[in-house]
Design an enzyme around this catalytic site. Sequence first.
Site, PDB file in Angstrom:
ATOM      1  NE  ARG A  97     154.483  39.116 -89.902  1.00  0.00           N
ATOM      2  CZ  ARG A  97     154.217  38.813 -88.504  1.00  0.00           C
ATOM      3  NH1 ARG A  97     153.253  39.553 -88.053  1.00  0.00           N
ATOM      4  NH2 ARG A  97     154.904  38.066 -87.717  1.00  0.00           N
ATOM      5  CE  LYS A 199     158.259  40.249 -87.231  1.00  0.00           C
ATOM      6  NZ  LYS A 199     157.723  41.026 -86.260  1.00  0.00           N
ATOM      7  CD  GLU A 235     153.391  48.513 -84.950  1.00  0.00           C
ATOM      8  OE1 GLU A 235     153.403  47.496 -84.218  1.00  0.00           O
ATOM      9  OE2 GLU A 235     153.687  48.328 -86.015  1.00  0.00           O
TER      10      GLU A 235
HETATM   11  C1  LIG Z   1     156.673  41.295 -85.213  1.00  0.00           C
HETATM   12  C2  LIG Z   1     155.914  42.745 -84.932  1.00  0.00           C
HETATM   13  C3  LIG Z   1     155.009  42.454 -84.348  1.00  0.00           C
HETATM   14  C4  LIG Z   1     154.097  41.363 -83.768  1.00  0.00           C
HETATM   15  O1  LIG Z   1     153.625  40.606 -84.747  1.00  0.00           O
HETATM   16  P1  LIG Z   1     153.394  39.154 -84.115  1.00  0.00           P
HETATM   17  O2  LIG Z   1     152.938  38.208 -85.537  1.00  0.00           O
HETATM   18  O3  LIG Z   1     152.309  39.112 -83.487  1.00  0.00           O
HETATM   19  O4  LIG Z   1     154.729  38.414 -83.732  1.00  0.00           O
HETATM   20  C5  LIG Z   1     154.085  43.981 -84.086  1.00  0.00           C
HETATM   21  N1  LIG Z   1     154.753  44.955 -84.560  1.00  0.00           N
HETATM   22  C6  LIG Z   1     155.852  44.958 -85.192  1.00  0.00           C
HETATM   23  C7  LIG Z   1     156.542  46.370 -85.557  1.00  0.00           C
HETATM   24  C8  LIG Z   1     156.634  43.873 -85.456  1.00  0.00           C
HETATM   25  O5  LIG Z   1     157.762  43.806 -86.168  1.00  0.00           O
END
Ligand SMILES: *Cc1c(COP(=O)(O)O)cnc(C)c1O
Length: 356
Positions: A97, A199, A235
């Site tokens: 990722r 991310k 989300e």
């Molecule tokens: C990091 C993140 C998540 C959660 O991801 P994990 O890999 O489960 O920690 C969900 N949404 C966003 C926008 C994120 O930045």
Amino acid sequence: MSEKWSHNKEGKIQQMEKTKTEWENLGFTYRKTDKRYIANFKDGKWNEGILTEDHTIVLNECAGVLQYAQTCFEGMKAYTTQDGKIVIFRPELNAQRLEDSAKRIHMAPFPKGRFVDAVIQTVKANVAYVPPYGSGGSLYIRPYLFGTNPVIGVKPAEEFQFRIFTTPVGPYFKGGAKALTLCVSDFDRAAPNGTGNAKLGLNYAMSLHGLVTANENGFDENMYLDSATRTKVEETGGANFIFVTKDNKLVTPKSETILPSITRRSLMLIAKEYLGLEVEEREVYFEEVKDFAECGLCGTAAVISPVGKINDHGNEICFPNSRTGMGPITKKLYDTLTGIQLGRIKAPEGWIKVIE
Ligand SMILES: *Cc1c(COP(=O)(O)O)cnc(C)c1O
């Protein structure tokens, strides 16, 4: 507290001497630990990388990260298992990722093959700060990557730094997981074909005003809908949604503009393979949210936070089975995933990496 957090080690790797209450009261804040990892990218290649005690960064005033927000990050945790091992969870997925995020904003990705080793080195160097089994705490791990050379005309940086620091964190839920109240946001999180699935720091910078606004109005978090039609669930600012139907199916939104949460992907597999539930990853229309029995938010920080209510401009949706805390299916998912992470339940092949 700072005194107690400085040098404690007597040569050997050994967890820091702290009382149960001290570990439990850590909260989710930054605390400087002993060592961090640094590697630099220059002239088209990554250097070897080192562990250092210096927790500060000196950058040119015009560095790409400062001017045009060229930065991405990951979030992971190291846990102490029931039998006293220190483990990390599916780190290869974070490596992948981080690479995807870096490429999306034209940064040199840190080599995937070196990522896991760098994380392990950093955890080992800070092993005294890994909270013991039973405390509910963990060592939070923050890998990140940013543009370092001066950039004033708009273009990608050519030099980058990759760093990993760690900070001990307490149990996310002190005194039980209280159900959150969300509101449907009037702001957008991610544009179609935008950066919502990477991310990136920039996604968080632009989410802060929405978060503060939601908090000022008495809500814990925002539910973002798809920006194009405002009809589908996306989300929150930092966690994916899971829903449970009245007939115990796990439903999670599918969208090109949400961040592919590793927690959510793991929960989907657990639901299927460990709990024998039907799992649907599909577009979820806001209209159908009122019919779900349970709702939760998932991510590395909290694993799953139960959602009790969602307020849509004054209309309240209540989830009958997660009104005050985790619903029964959410709880099973939570217990199974944390059981796997803490070595109480047999993990699927390759999920747990023991730090030796
Ligand atoms: C990091 C993140 C998540 C959660 O991801 P994990 O890999 O489960 O920690 C969900 N949404 C966003 C926008 C994120 O930045």
